[in-house]
Design a protein around this motif. Sequence first.
Motif, PDB file in Angstrom:
ATOM      1  N   VAL A 139       0.728  -1.350  -0.168  1.00 43.28           N
ATOM      2  CA  VAL A 139       0.052   0.077   0.297  1.00 43.28           C
ATOM      3  C   VAL A 139       0.877   1.094  -0.057  1.00 43.28           C
ATOM      4  CG1 VAL A 139      -1.652   1.270   0.861  1.00 43.28           C
ATOM      5  CG2 VAL A 139      -2.131  -1.119   1.274  1.00 43.28           C
ATOM      6  N   SER A 140       0.778   1.994  -0.275  1.00 45.76           N
ATOM      7  CA  SER A 140       1.317   3.679  -0.863  1.00 45.76           C
ATOM      8  C   SER A 140       0.389   4.412  -1.418  1.00 45.76           C
ATOM      9  CB  SER A 140       2.397   3.407  -2.257  1.00 45.76           C
ATOM     10  OG  SER A 140       1.881   3.220  -3.831  1.00 45.76           O
ATOM     11  N   ARG A 141       0.599   5.644  -0.733  1.00 49.14           N
ATOM     12  CA  ARG A 141       0.147   6.609  -1.086  1.00 49.14           C
ATOM     13  C   ARG A 141      -0.718   6.947  -2.896  1.00 49.14           C
ATOM     14  NH1 ARG A 141      -1.479  10.189   2.798  1.00 49.14           N
ATOM     15  NH2 ARG A 141       0.008   9.691   5.507  1.00 49.14           N
ATOM     16  N   LYS A 142      -1.460   7.811  -2.912  1.00 48.98           N
ATOM     17  CA  LYS A 142      -2.237   7.880  -4.596  1.00 48.98           C
ATOM     18  C   LYS A 142      -0.774   9.437  -4.997  1.00 48.98           C
ATOM     19  CE  LYS A 142      -5.799   5.966  -4.972  1.00 48.98           C
ATOM     20  NZ  LYS A 142      -7.912   6.008  -5.577  1.00 48.98           N
ATOM     21  N   SER A 195       7.237   5.488   3.283  1.00 46.62           N
ATOM     22  CA  SER A 195       6.467   5.521   1.875  1.00 46.62           C
ATOM     23  C   SER A 195       5.656   4.484   1.610  1.00 46.62           C
ATOM     24  CB  SER A 195       7.228   5.991   1.310  1.00 46.62           C
ATOM     25  OG  SER A 195       8.074   5.038   0.182  1.00 46.62           O
ATOM     26  N   ARG A 196       5.789   3.056   1.480  1.00 44.00           N
ATOM     27  CA  ARG A 196       5.029   1.819   1.612  1.00 44.00           C
ATOM     28  C   ARG A 196       4.556   1.363   2.527  1.00 44.00           C
ATOM     29  NH1 ARG A 196       6.932  -1.364  -3.615  1.00 44.00           N
ATOM     30  NH2 ARG A 196       9.188  -1.165  -2.316  1.00 44.00           N
ATOM     31  N   LEU A 197       3.749   0.360   2.142  1.00 48.06           N
ATOM     32  CA  LEU A 197       3.598  -0.769   3.805  1.00 48.06           C
ATOM     33  C   LEU A 197       2.814  -1.982   3.315  1.00 48.06           C
ATOM     34  CD1 LEU A 197       0.947   1.755   6.375  1.00 48.06           C
ATOM     35  CD2 LEU A 197       3.294   1.637   6.267  1.00 48.06           C
ATOM     36  N   ILE A 198       3.957  -2.947   3.555  1.00 44.36           N
ATOM     37  CA  ILE A 198       3.268  -4.712   3.378  1.00 44.36           C
ATOM     38  C   ILE A 198       2.054  -4.442   3.649  1.00 44.36           C
ATOM     39  CG2 ILE A 198       4.951  -5.432   3.988  1.00 44.36           C
ATOM     40  CD1 ILE A 198       5.094  -7.841   2.196  1.00 44.36           C
ATOM     41  N   VAL A 199       1.131  -4.551   3.524  1.00 43.24           N
ATOM     42  CA  VAL A 199      -0.027  -5.335   4.430  1.00 43.24           C
ATOM     43  C   VAL A 199      -0.593  -7.056   4.550  1.00 43.24           C
ATOM     44  CG1 VAL A 199      -2.311  -4.729   4.918  1.00 43.24           C
ATOM     45  CG2 VAL A 199      -0.667  -3.192   4.161  1.00 43.24           C
ATOM     46  N   LEU A 219      -9.195   2.288   1.145  1.00 43.75           N
ATOM     47  CA  LEU A 219      -8.281   3.235   0.297  1.00 43.75           C
ATOM     48  C   LEU A 219      -8.680   4.291   0.052  1.00 43.75           C
ATOM     49  CD1 LEU A 219      -6.712  -0.250  -0.707  1.00 43.75           C
ATOM     50  CD2 LEU A 219      -5.420   1.243   1.130  1.00 43.75           C
ATOM     51  N   ASP A 220      -9.534   4.487  -0.821  1.00 46.25           N
ATOM     52  CA  ASP A 220     -10.249   5.601  -1.776  1.00 46.25           C
ATOM     53  C   ASP A 220      -9.679   6.281  -0.895  1.00 46.25           C
ATOM     54  OD1 ASP A 220     -10.012   4.094  -3.871  1.00 46.25           O
ATOM     55  OD2 ASP A 220     -11.742   3.679  -3.626  1.00 46.25           O
ATOM     56  N   ALA A 221     -10.982   6.228   0.277  1.00 48.27           N
ATOM     57  CA  ALA A 221     -11.559   7.635   1.700  1.00 48.27           C
ATOM     58  C   ALA A 221      -9.992   7.870   2.234  1.00 48.27           C
ATOM     59  CB  ALA A 221     -12.248   6.380   2.619  1.00 48.27           C
ATOM     60  N   HIS A 222      -8.659   7.676   1.814  1.00 49.76           N
ATOM     61  CA  HIS A 222      -7.719   7.794   3.285  1.00 49.76           C
ATOM     62  C   HIS A 222      -6.653   7.829   1.741  1.00 49.76           C
ATOM     63  CE1 HIS A 222      -9.073   5.257   6.182  1.00 49.76           C
ATOM     64  NE2 HIS A 222      -8.785   6.605   7.454  1.00 49.76           N
ATOM     65  N   GLY A 223      -6.588   8.020   0.319  1.00 52.72           N
ATOM     66  CA  GLY A 223      -5.972   8.503  -1.184  1.00 52.72           C
ATOM     67  C   GLY A 223      -5.458   7.484  -0.941  1.00 52.72           C
ATOM     68  N   TYR A 224      -4.820   6.236  -0.793  1.00 53.33           N
ATOM     69  CA  TYR A 224      -4.161   5.368  -1.009  1.00 53.33           C
ATOM     70  C   TYR A 224      -4.147   4.214  -2.163  1.00 53.33           C
ATOM     71  CZ  TYR A 224      -3.305   6.115   4.155  1.00 53.33           C
ATOM     72  OH  TYR A 224      -3.010   6.929   5.663  1.00 53.33           O
ATOM     73  N   GLY A 271       4.054  19.221  -4.023  1.00 51.21           N
ATOM     74  CA  GLY A 271       3.776  18.817  -2.049  1.00 51.21           C
ATOM     75  C   GLY A 271       2.111  17.348  -1.639  1.00 51.21           C
ATOM     76  N   SER A 272       1.725  16.783  -3.232  1.00 49.99           N
ATOM     77  CA  SER A 272       1.240  15.434  -3.547  1.00 49.99           C
ATOM     78  C   SER A 272       1.900  14.520  -3.601  1.00 49.99           C
ATOM     79  CB  SER A 272       0.145  15.579  -4.052  1.00 49.99           C
ATOM     80  OG  SER A 272      -0.664  14.841  -4.499  1.00 49.99           O
ATOM     81  N   GLY A 273       1.630  14.224  -2.240  1.00 50.64           N
ATOM     82  CA  GLY A 273       2.185  11.850  -3.142  1.00 50.64           C
ATOM     83  C   GLY A 273       3.480  11.623  -2.302  1.00 50.64           C
ATOM     84  N   GLY A 274       4.080  13.390  -1.312  1.00 48.87           N
ATOM     85  CA  GLY A 274       5.833  13.140  -1.181  1.00 48.87           C
ATOM     86  C   GLY A 274       6.228  12.593   0.123  1.00 48.87           C
ATOM     87  N   ASP A 275       4.427  12.735   0.875  1.00 48.38           N
ATOM     88  CA  ASP A 275       4.516  12.082   2.156  1.00 48.38           C
ATOM     89  C   ASP A 275       4.748  10.806   2.755  1.00 48.38           C
ATOM     90  OD1 ASP A 275       5.129  15.195   2.953  1.00 48.38           O
ATOM     91  OD2 ASP A 275       2.652  15.375   3.101  1.00 48.38           O
ATOM     92  N   GLY A 276       5.122  10.657   4.234  1.00 50.69           N
ATOM     93  CA  GLY A 276       5.140   8.790   4.349  1.00 50.69           C
ATOM     94  C   GLY A 276       3.740   8.602   5.298  1.00 50.69           C
ATOM     95  N   PHE A 277       3.803   7.481   5.461  1.00 46.39           N
ATOM     96  CA  PHE A 277       2.745   7.161   6.599  1.00 46.39           C
ATOM     97  C   PHE A 277       3.099   7.897   8.232  1.00 46.39           C
ATOM     98  CE2 PHE A 277       2.091   4.467   2.697  1.00 46.39           C
ATOM     99  CZ  PHE A 277       0.520   4.195   3.195  1.00 46.39           C
TER     100      PHE A 277
END
Length: 394
Positions: free
Chosen positions: A60-63, A231-235, A249-254, A72-78
């Motif tokens: 899972v990662s951010r879109k 910046s990525r998570l394995i679930v 995922l859609d609600a959180h932008g992932y 400033g979009s998509g560069g932040d980690g979890f």
Amino acid sequence: MKNMVWRLLRRNISAGQLAGYAIANLAGLAIVLTAIQFYRDVTAVWEEDDSFMTRDYTVVSRKVTGLGSLTGSGGDGFTKEEIADMRSQPWVRRVGEFTASGYNVSASVDMGGRGMSTALFFESIPDEFFDVRPSDWAFDPEHPEIPVILSKDYLSLYNFGFASSRGLPQLSEAMIGMVPLRVSISGNGRQQWFPARIAGFSSRLNTIAVPEDFMKWANERFGELPVAAPSRLIVELSRPGDPAIKDYLDAHGYEMSGDNADTGKASYFLTVVTGVVVAVGAVISLLSFFILMLSIFLLLQKNRDKLHDLMLLGYSPGEVSRYYSIIVISINAAVLLLSIAVMLVARAVWRQPLAGIGIEPSSPWPSMLIGFLIVSAITAVNLSAIRRSMRRYF
């Protein structure tokens, strides 16, 4: 005397009612056991890493939208709060964090007299999330050789893309594991060369992975900035294909990597269908149970006078009810045996097709045990109801 009592009590027994109960209960229990066994046989495919259905892991990662991190979009980690929130979801078993390298990495290799070098990146994840676990997957600063796990896709790109277009030899997994690598790590005013080797290839992870203990050591020694948030998570998913996953995922932008969202629907669909079939069988069994109880109550009402006379002759309620208990136990035992037989016949029918696609059916004994427990519970309730009725009437 016992035969006389039995002849007296069985005059009003309706064979049609008992047969109706037996047939209905047989249908319900056979459906339940067959559905459970089929589900157990088919879901054995998820226990194999190379099965045609992927295991329940996803990355899972951010879109990244628009200009990505330039705006400033998509560069932040979890953040820790976001990771904790994902761990709390009902469809999540475990969550692992990707740790990125905070230093510069480059690698060089000599093959057939030709040297190649390239810039790389390293990531690490907890060991339990790997689908391959080399025996020497560790790093010792005293003997600094770096084991590396690559994605199988990278090897395919090299063999069928880069190597074929450049006239380079194609390499198997075993051969490339013997190719000596030299890795340069630089940062924080330091630069050091390390020997490295390809320890394995992963079909689950699309990355260049190193052991966590090396990543921690290298980040402390060569990293110029604090370790960034992952910046990525394995679930690991407990219910792959659950619609709640996509909604979350859609609600959180992932977003998920690859096609796990689609292939996981097969597992979820199978679970739902099996649940529906088991529910139908359970309803049929429950209705047959009420048919039997109604038959017994009607039978006790018809024999009320005879039972009362037997009590006056000195027979206890337990002695009289024993004859009805024998009927119930005999019918339920026959239903259990026939249901198991139906389940085994159905298992034999689908066993060969499943074996043809590499699925080895599981043992039928757990399903038999479930059938025994169900019938035992039904029988216990039947016998208890008979005894209560006898005491209440007499």
